[in-house]
Scaffold this motif. Structure first.
Motif, PDB file in Angstrom:
ATOM      1  N   ARG A 111      -9.997  -6.522   6.454  1.00 45.78           N
ATOM      2  CA  ARG A 111     -10.403  -7.665   5.622  1.00 45.78           C
ATOM      3  C   ARG A 111      -9.620  -8.931   5.970  1.00 45.78           C
ATOM      4  O   ARG A 111     -10.028 -10.017   5.622  1.00 45.78           O
ATOM      5  N   LEU A 168       0.811  -1.218   0.000  1.00 40.33           N
ATOM      6  CA  LEU A 168       0.000   0.000   0.000  1.00 40.33           C
ATOM      7  C   LEU A 168       0.845   1.268   0.000  1.00 40.33           C
ATOM      8  O   LEU A 168       0.331   2.358  -0.272  1.00 40.33           O
ATOM      9  N   TRP A 172       3.016   9.506   3.352  1.00 43.30           N
ATOM     10  CA  TRP A 172       2.044   8.417   3.314  1.00 43.30           C
ATOM     11  C   TRP A 172       0.632   8.918   3.566  1.00 43.30           C
ATOM     12  O   TRP A 172      -0.321   8.437   2.948  1.00 43.30           O
ATOM     13  N   GLU A 200      -5.806   5.228   5.073  1.00 43.92           N
ATOM     14  CA  GLU A 200      -7.171   4.834   4.744  1.00 43.92           C
ATOM     15  C   GLU A 200      -7.163   3.459   4.073  1.00 43.92           C
ATOM     16  O   GLU A 200      -7.986   2.611   4.368  1.00 43.92           O
ATOM     17  N   SER A 201      -6.192   3.233   3.191  1.00 48.57           N
ATOM     18  CA  SER A 201      -6.067   1.928   2.542  1.00 48.57           C
ATOM     19  C   SER A 201      -5.707   0.844   3.539  1.00 48.57           C
ATOM     20  O   SER A 201      -6.199  -0.284   3.446  1.00 48.57           O
ATOM     21  N   CYS A 202      -4.832   1.174   4.489  1.00 48.06           N
ATOM     22  CA  CYS A 202      -4.420   0.183   5.514  1.00 48.06           C
ATOM     23  C   CYS A 202      -5.617  -0.244   6.345  1.00 48.06           C
ATOM     24  O   CYS A 202      -5.761  -1.423   6.656  1.00 48.06           O
ATOM     25  N   THR A 203      -6.449   0.695   6.709  1.00 55.49           N
ATOM     26  CA  THR A 203      -7.616   0.375   7.523  1.00 55.49           C
ATOM     27  C   THR A 203      -8.488  -0.653   6.817  1.00 55.49           C
ATOM     28  O   THR A 203      -8.902  -1.646   7.401  1.00 55.49           O
ATOM     29  N   GLY A 204      -8.707  -0.442   5.537  1.00 51.26           N
ATOM     30  CA  GLY A 204      -9.527  -1.389   4.765  1.00 51.26           C
ATOM     31  C   GLY A 204      -8.843  -2.733   4.598  1.00 51.26           C
ATOM     32  O   GLY A 204      -9.463  -3.783   4.784  1.00 51.26           O
ATOM     33  N   ALA A 205      -7.550  -2.729   4.297  1.00 52.35           N
ATOM     34  CA  ALA A 205      -6.832  -3.980   4.067  1.00 52.35           C
ATOM     35  C   ALA A 205      -6.717  -4.786   5.359  1.00 52.35           C
ATOM     36  O   ALA A 205      -6.884  -6.016   5.351  1.00 52.35           O
ATOM     37  N   CYS A 206      -6.454  -4.128   6.454  1.00 46.96           N
ATOM     38  CA  CYS A 206      -6.280  -4.848   7.731  1.00 46.96           C
ATOM     39  C   CYS A 206      -7.607  -5.374   8.264  1.00 46.96           C
ATOM     40  O   CYS A 206      -7.649  -6.407   8.911  1.00 46.96           O
ATOM     41  N   GLY A 219      -2.779   8.747   1.025  1.00 49.79           N
ATOM     42  CA  GLY A 219      -3.954   7.983   1.440  1.00 49.79           C
ATOM     43  C   GLY A 219      -3.652   6.581   1.936  1.00 49.79           C
ATOM     44  O   GLY A 219      -4.534   5.721   1.971  1.00 49.79           O
ATOM     45  N   VAL A 220      -2.411   6.344   2.345  1.00 47.63           N
ATOM     46  CA  VAL A 220      -1.996   5.002   2.764  1.00 47.63           C
ATOM     47  C   VAL A 220      -2.797   4.507   3.965  1.00 47.63           C
ATOM     48  O   VAL A 220      -3.211   3.346   4.002  1.00 47.63           O
TER      49      VAL A 220
END
Length: 83
Positions: free
Chosen positions: A82, A12, A67, A74-80, A71-72
């Motif tokens: 899941r 990410l 980062w 926000e992406s981390c929140t979604g990836a983690c 937008g890293v």
């Protein structure tokens, strides 16, 4: 940070900016660990202990800023969430 979590986060992160004159870039994983240390300990960036080998607080802060702008987190929140 364990390897499984890093495997989720690393893809990410945006590519590093082109190399400019100055010191060798710090490993992204170490920068993230330094960022987490500062936030968890609630200390000023300049108080990040160099003996922990995360590099300087300024270096970690620059990575955090880059980062955040990419937008890293926000992406981390979604990836983690899941995993």
């Amino acid at each position: 940070m364990d390897d499984d979590l890093w495997a989720l986060i690393e893809p990410l992160l945006p590519p590093r900016p082109e190399r400019s004159p100055g010191p060798k870039p710090v490993d992204d994983r170490l920068c993230l660990q330094g960022i987490l240390y500062v936030l968890n300990q609630d200390i000023a960036w300049k108080l990040l202990p160099l003996e922990l080998e995360f590099d300087s607080g300024q270096t970690c802060w620059r990575s955090l800023d880059r980062w955040q702008k990419a937008g890293v987190f926000e992406s981390c929140t979604g990836a983690c969430s899941r995993s």
